[in-house]
Scaffold this active site. Structure first.
Site: not given
Ligand code: NAD
Length: 350
Positions: A221, A124, A245, A187
């Site tokens: 995940d 972002y 988000d 991740k």
């Protein structure tokens, strides 16, 4: 004591939600001088920008703002005003408490999670290069052809200092609110440098809270599945911007939808309170959408102002209206409009 607060109604359904929220907050008896400031697609023509400097200056002056949602065009047009406000004011924390209220249609009961999302870095940051731009070509060359020719490229910066302050916020919040555990989520198995740095830094910060607050790590995940299957295992969750988000909307889904998910953005100097949801443009002007998310964001604002009793009374009034299920909006199974739900909450406050 009277407070001056900047009110940014936003666009789409924002102005109708902001109007009702303002009325409800005034009904708590806390004296607020609302300084209305414009932003969003509707003011683009008037100012040549969707985020006039005067609006930012109003927040800088008053230090606290309540903000309605603002539309971001997809693909083309101006960049997100919401992201710009967070960056300009260095509002590095996005706090999103997710709590189930009795009467809400949800598969889960007794959820009480808090999402702490980093607000200023990651994908972002707005460092993007268009397909075939000179910068994109240079990066493709630098990548030793790991990136395909003619790719558009977004850069994902994660800094130690940015991670330190967000993780510290999560732990301090946990201590202050009698929480037990902080879970950091990334991740890092794939993005070893950026997400790896986030975990590495989070572990260092966690050491300062050993014996007080438990610390654990999850991959994003797996976390999505865990939250859907066993949400009660989690408490305070801290994440970089993009995962935060996405996970915020997932958590909003767990507690009955975006209509009731509040939020707050904090920096060192300023605080801007806004719902998790967007401008829901298809419902603009229909007096239809749920004002609860913005009203509960105002509850967080009252707490921030030190008006704890008023905040508790307002949250209780909202909870009672939801539990009765009579004057609630469509998303909660009712037929009330935005303003009718607001009026019912005001009636409970009296
Ligand atoms: P959205 O949150 O506006 O709406 C998605 C759907 O959720 C709606 O169609 C509606 O069914 C439901 N919903 C949302 N708010 C609700 C409410 N208060 N009451 C009842 N139901 C509600 O998401 P979107 O459609 O992806 O985004 C619309 C615009 O908002 C986009 O331009 C997006 O960029 C922007 N956006 C702004 C913010 C912000 O201002 N902070 C946040 C998210 C999205």
């Amino acid at each position: 004591m009277a407070y001056t607060v900047t009110l940014i109604p936003g666009d789409g359904t924002g102005p109708e939600l902001a109007e009702v929220t303002k009325k409800v907050v005034d009904a708590t008896g806390v004296k607020i001088n609302w300084e209305t400031a414009e932003a969003g697609s509707d003011v683009m023509q008037k100012y040549g920008t969707p985020l006039p400097e005067s609006t930012l200056n109003s927040v800088r002056k008053n230090k606290v703002a309540l903000k309605g949602p603002i539309t971001t065009p997809i693909g083309t047009g101006f960049r997100s005003v919401n992201v710009a406000i967070r960056k300009e004011l260095d509002l590095y924390t996005c706090l999103r408490p997710c709590k189930t209220y009795k009467g809400v249609r949800s598969k889960y009961e007794d959820i009480n999670l808090v999402v702490v999302r980093e607000n200023t870095e990651d994908l972002y940051a707005g460092v993007e290069f268009a397909q075939d731009s000179a910068e994109a070509k240079k990066i493709i060359e630098l990548s030793s052809n790991k990136i395909r020719p003619q790719s558009a490229i977004s850069i994902k910066p994660i800094s130690k200092v940015g991670t330190e302050r967000i993780v510290k916020f999560a732990f301090d919040y946990a201590v202050k609110h009698n929480r037990k555990k902080v879970t950091a989520v990334t991740k890092a198995n794939i993005m070893k440098f950026t997400d790896g740095l986030f975990f590495e830094t989070a572990r260092e910060v966690a050491k300062q809270y050993e014996g007080k607050i438990e610390y654990e790590e999850r991959l994003i995940d797996n976390m999505c599945m865990q939250l859907v299957q066993k949400p009660h295992l989690y408490d305070v969750i801290v994440l970089p911007n993009l995962y935060g988000d996405i996970l915020s909307d997932l958590c909003a889904g767990l507690i009955g939808g975006l209509g009731i998910a509040p939020g707050a953005n904090f920096g060192k100097d300023y605080a801007v309170f806004e719902a998790v949801h967007g401008s829901a443009p298809k419902y603009t002007g229909l007096n239809k959408v749920n004002p609860t998310a913005l009203i509960l964001s105002a509850v967080l604002m009252l707490e921030h102002l030190g008006e704890t009793k008023a905040a508790q009374r307002l949250e209780k009034a909202v909870a009672e209206v939801i539990a009765e299920g009579k004057a609630v909006t469509y998303d909660l199974g009712g037929t009330a409009g935005t303003s009718q739900m607001g009026d019912a909450i005001i009636a409970k406050l009296k």
